[in-house]
Design a protein around this motif. Structure first.
Motif, PDB file in Angstrom:
ATOM      1  N   ALA A   1       3.394  -1.005   3.868  1.00  0.00           N
ATOM      2  CA  ALA A   1       3.476   0.225   3.084  1.00  0.00           C
ATOM      3  C   ALA A   1       4.667   0.145   2.141  1.00  0.00           C
ATOM      4  CB  ALA A   1       3.614   1.429   4.010  1.00  0.00           C
ATOM      5  N   VAL A   2       4.498   0.692   0.953  1.00  0.00           N
ATOM      6  CA  VAL A   2       5.603   0.780   0.003  1.00  0.00           C
ATOM      7  C   VAL A   2       5.859   2.260  -0.279  1.00  0.00           C
ATOM      8  CG1 VAL A   2       6.459   0.100  -2.265  1.00  0.00           C
ATOM      9  CG2 VAL A   2       4.864  -1.399  -1.036  1.00  0.00           C
TER      10      VAL A   2
ATOM     11  N   LEU B   1       4.670  -2.933   8.408  1.00  0.00           N
ATOM     12  CA  LEU B   1       6.000  -2.880   7.809  1.00  0.00           C
ATOM     13  C   LEU B   1       5.974  -1.841   6.699  1.00  0.00           C
ATOM     14  CD1 LEU B   1       6.817  -6.695   7.252  1.00  0.00           C
ATOM     15  CD2 LEU B   1       7.785  -5.209   9.036  1.00  0.00           C
ATOM     16  N   SER B   2       7.096  -1.141   6.484  1.00  0.00           N
ATOM     17  CA  SER B   2       7.173  -0.298   5.285  1.00  0.00           C
ATOM     18  C   SER B   2       8.435  -0.646   4.511  1.00  0.00           C
ATOM     19  CB  SER B   2       7.138   1.186   5.662  1.00  0.00           C
ATOM     20  OG  SER B   2       8.443   1.677   5.872  1.00  0.00           O
TER      21      SER B   2
ATOM     22  N   VAL C   1      13.534  -2.144   5.062  1.00  0.00           N
ATOM     23  CA  VAL C   1      12.274  -2.412   5.759  1.00  0.00           C
ATOM     24  C   VAL C   1      12.236  -1.653   7.086  1.00  0.00           C
ATOM     25  CG1 VAL C   1      10.747  -4.191   6.680  1.00  0.00           C
ATOM     26  CG2 VAL C   1      12.270  -4.722   4.757  1.00  0.00           C
ATOM     27  N   THR C   2      11.157  -0.954   7.338  1.00  0.00           N
ATOM     28  CA  THR C   2      10.953  -0.321   8.640  1.00  0.00           C
ATOM     29  C   THR C   2       9.840  -1.064   9.360  1.00  0.00           C
ATOM     30  OG1 THR C   2      11.532   1.802   7.660  1.00  0.00           O
ATOM     31  CG2 THR C   2      10.451   1.872   9.817  1.00  0.00           C
ATOM     32  N   ILE C   3      10.102  -1.397  10.628  1.00  0.00           N
ATOM     33  CA  ILE C   3       9.107  -2.143  11.402  1.00  0.00           C
ATOM     34  C   ILE C   3       8.203  -1.140  12.114  1.00  0.00           C
ATOM     35  CG2 ILE C   3       8.766  -3.731  13.350  1.00  0.00           C
ATOM     36  CD1 ILE C   3      11.555  -4.903  12.561  1.00  0.00           C
TER      37      ILE C   3
ATOM     38  N   MET D   1       0.839  -1.190   0.000  1.00  0.00           N
ATOM     39  CA  MET D   1       0.000   0.000   0.000  1.00  0.00           C
ATOM     40  C   MET D   1       0.882   1.251   0.000  1.00  0.00           C
ATOM     41  SD  MET D   1      -2.929   0.934   2.737  1.00  0.00           S
ATOM     42  CE  MET D   1      -4.064  -0.163   1.893  1.00  0.00           C
ATOM     43  N   ARG D   2       0.491   2.220  -0.878  1.00  0.00           N
ATOM     44  CA  ARG D   2       1.283   3.441  -0.997  1.00  0.00           C
ATOM     45  C   ARG D   2       0.962   4.411   0.139  1.00  0.00           C
ATOM     46  NH1 ARG D   2       5.451   2.451  -4.489  1.00  0.00           N
ATOM     47  NH2 ARG D   2       4.686   0.990  -6.061  1.00  0.00           N
ATOM     48  N   ALA D   3       1.848   5.352   0.342  1.00  0.00           N
ATOM     49  CA  ALA D   3       1.700   6.302   1.451  1.00  0.00           C
ATOM     50  C   ALA D   3       0.398   7.105   1.350  1.00  0.00           C
ATOM     51  CB  ALA D   3       2.893   7.250   1.477  1.00  0.00           C
ATOM     52  N   CYS D   4       0.021   7.474   0.113  1.00  0.00           N
ATOM     53  CA  CYS D   4      -1.211   8.265  -0.057  1.00  0.00           C
ATOM     54  C   CYS D   4      -2.425   7.462   0.419  1.00  0.00           C
ATOM     55  CB  CYS D   4      -1.372   8.700  -1.510  1.00  0.00           C
ATOM     56  SG  CYS D   4      -1.240   7.367  -2.719  1.00  0.00           S
ATOM     57  N   ASP D   5      -2.439   6.171   0.070  1.00  0.00           N
ATOM     58  CA  ASP D   5      -3.578   5.336   0.473  1.00  0.00           C
ATOM     59  C   ASP D   5      -3.601   5.112   1.979  1.00  0.00           C
ATOM     60  OD1 ASP D   5      -4.690   4.996  -2.031  1.00  0.00           O
ATOM     61  OD2 ASP D   5      -3.331   3.354  -2.524  1.00  0.00           O
ATOM     62  N   LEU D   6      -2.425   5.009   2.550  1.00  0.00           N
ATOM     63  CA  LEU D   6      -2.342   4.839   3.998  1.00  0.00           C
ATOM     64  C   LEU D   6      -2.862   6.088   4.708  1.00  0.00           C
ATOM     65  CD1 LEU D   6      -1.550   2.636   5.853  1.00  0.00           C
ATOM     66  CD2 LEU D   6       0.811   3.421   5.775  1.00  0.00           C
TER      67      LEU D   6
END
Lengths: 262, 291
Positions: A37-38, A64-65, A79-81, A1-6
């Motif tokens: 998130a991607v 996760l991102s 990866v960020t937890i 999921m992209r940042a905008c959608d998040l």
């Protein structure tokens, strides 16, 4: 999921969970969601998340991102937890600890992306400005192009309006009620006895844009737009919300009657 | 606030049970009264032994007709009779026609009450002018009942009521009782018939008939938007302030809890922030066409 959608999910949380009533169906789905998130290192031609402070990097709300790092033949994800569930999942995947160089590389990529947005939307004072634009002749201008197809509301990740469809079997003993997505561009959306409150495309487009960029602030404390740009991409006649907002900012105080408002 | 009200008390266990705001409670029509050619009143009771329906004057319920749909209808009954939910409505749409076909013993669904009602608390100790057009008297009748139940708590009270024809004037059988208990009632119609001996003309013309002081009074208006507009002008002509004049607004509504988006009126959700608003809060919106 992209940042905008998040970001959009964060906005919908306020709509469905933040008021005096809680949407139980939404709450169940939301509680059970696992979010990866991607972050975007490349923006699309209609993106303006940087203007809306909703990207290109996800600020939170994920388990996760991922940030994609590509250099020559090297292809890795930083990866960020974001949660314990995310940490649990990551333990089951082979990974190694990132070092400062990875963090700097990702940070530079994301910064470069935010400077290469396909669109820009100046949000300073926009909500206040739109309050004075209700009778602007710009609405006639956009209504002349808008087909009221509803594509913008279908692709918008924050458009939350719904309707109810009632059905029965032939015997009339069994009835169902289905909650369905609905669009403020539909003619019967505003129907009350005697007719629609918004019979014209002018008033429907105005409702959509002023809500998204203006009255949303008063209702929920944020903009209703995350800058994903999908309404621009999917508009069959090329109406551009960023451009329309700019037109209103520049010429919005000119009323249809030709005089100045306020 | 509202969420507290969407609960029902189980009479047998005496427990307060929370109800999902989107789930109609099963109810039964106990009595049906025809008011005129297109208007009727339903007296409704909860099924399953659930009693204790409390509401504020001006609030509404969502009424569900099996398999047909749901509509927001204001409550027209007496708050003291909490074993009955009273609704007065016209059969003008698909769902209200379904409601019109219901008879005593038939079932329907109800959820509510929802919304912000009339300012009963701030009306205490002050003169009150109530202005209604046609079916607009239905959401104001609970105000009158509440005033009558504590008449000494309010100042002088006038009801200005207009309808298209004498037949369209609702609740006339109660007017004499209201007058006896100290409410001035002025009726008017747009078109008289042979039997009509009263006033003919728009309801706004009745404002000048109010003999008591309106400065500092509370105004409550329910009717078509054009009637609201002229009534507000008339009350301001008597030096009433915009924040002392309250109006009831109407928009399409599917959920009544702020989820469906249909009832938006500028920044307001009619279902949640209204349906009753102080006029100065929505004055800016009121002038905008097709909002």
């Amino acid at each position: 999921m992209r940042a905008c959608d998040l970001s959009a999910i964060g906005i919908l949380d306020t709509v469905f969970l933040g008021g005096p009533f809680v949407d139980s169906g939404y709450k169940v789905r939301r509680t059970n969601a696992f979010v990866v998130a991607v972050n975007c290192t490349q923006s699309g031609g209609t993106c303006f998340c940087a203007s809306m402070n909703s990207g290109p990097a996800a600020a939170g709300g994920f388990d996760l991102s991922l940030t994609e790092l590509i250099e020559g033949s090297r292809h890795e994800f930083l990866v960020t937890i974001g949660s314990d569930n995310g940490a649990d999942l990551l333990r089951q995947v082979s990974s190694r600890m990132a070092d400062d160089s990875h963090l700097t590389e990702a940070s530079n990529l994301l910064k470069a992306c935010s400077q290469r947005m396909g669109r820009e939307l100046d949000t300073r004072g926009l909500a206040e400005c739109l309050k004075k634009c209700y009778e602007s002749n710009q609405w006639e201008n956009v209504a002349g192009r808008c087909l009221a197809c509803g594509n913008c509301t279908l692709t918008c990740p924050t458009c939350f309006c719904s309707t109810i469809e009632d059905t029965t079997d032939l015997g009339g003993d069994h009835a169902d009620r289905f909650r369905k997505w609905d669009s403020c561009f539909n003619g019967d959306f505003s129907y009350i006895h005697g007719g629609a409150v918004r019979p014209t495309i002018r008033s429907r487009y105005r409702q959509w844009l002023v809500h998204k960029l203006g009255t949303w602030h008063e209702q929920f404390g944020t903009s209703g737009c995350v800058g994903c740009g999908r309404c621009i991409t999917w508009c069959p006649v090329g109406i551009d919300i960023a451009q329309e907002a700019m037109n209103l900012r520049i010429r919005g105080d000119r009323s249809a009657a030709g005089g100045k408002e306020n | 606030m509202n969420a507290v009200l969407t609960q029902v008390r189980d009479n047998r266990s005496n427990k307060i049970e929370p109800v999902d705001p989107m789930t109609p409670a099963p109810c039964r029509v106990m009595r049906r009264r025809r008011e005129n050619h297109d208007t009727f009143t339903l007296e409704i009771a909860h099924e399953n032994g659930l009693v204790g329906f409390e509401f504020q004057p001006g609030q509404f319920n969502m009424l569900y007709v099996h398999g047909v749909g749901e509509v927001p209808i204001s409550i027209s009954g007496d708050f003291r009779k909490s074993d009955r939910i009273i609704h007065t409505t016209r059969d003008v749409g698909t769902v209200t026609r379904g409601l019109a076909r219901l008879r005593a013993g038939d079932t329907l669904g109800i959820r509510g009450p929802f919304g912000v009602g009339w300012p009963m608390r701030s009306a205490e100790g002050r003169n009150v002018v109530i202005v209604a057009g046609g079916i607009g008297l239905a959401p104001l009748r609970p105000v009158i009942y509440q005033i009558l139940a504590a008449r000494s708590h309010f100042g002088q009270v006038a009801l200005l009521y207009g309808a298209r024809t004498p037949e369209d004037l609702l609740f006339r059988r109660e007017f004499n009782a209201w007058r006896r208990k100290g409410i001035v009632v002025h009726e008017t119609v747009d078109r008289a018939d042979g039997s009509w001996r009263g006033h003919v003309g728009v309801v706004t013309a009745m404002i000048q008939k109010v003999e008591f002081e309106l400065v500092g009074a509370i105004g409550m208006i329910c009717g078509p938007e054009v009637m609201i507009r002229f009534t507000v002008n008339g009350l301001r002509g008597r030096n009433m302030a915009g924040n002392d004049i309250y109006v009831s607004m109407e928009r399409n509504m599917k959920c009544a809890v702020g989820f469906c988006g249909h009832c938006q009126y500028g920044p307001e959700f009619i279902c949640r922030d209204g349906p009753v608003f102080p006029y100065d809060r929505i004055e800016r919106l009121f002038a905008i066409r097709e909002l």
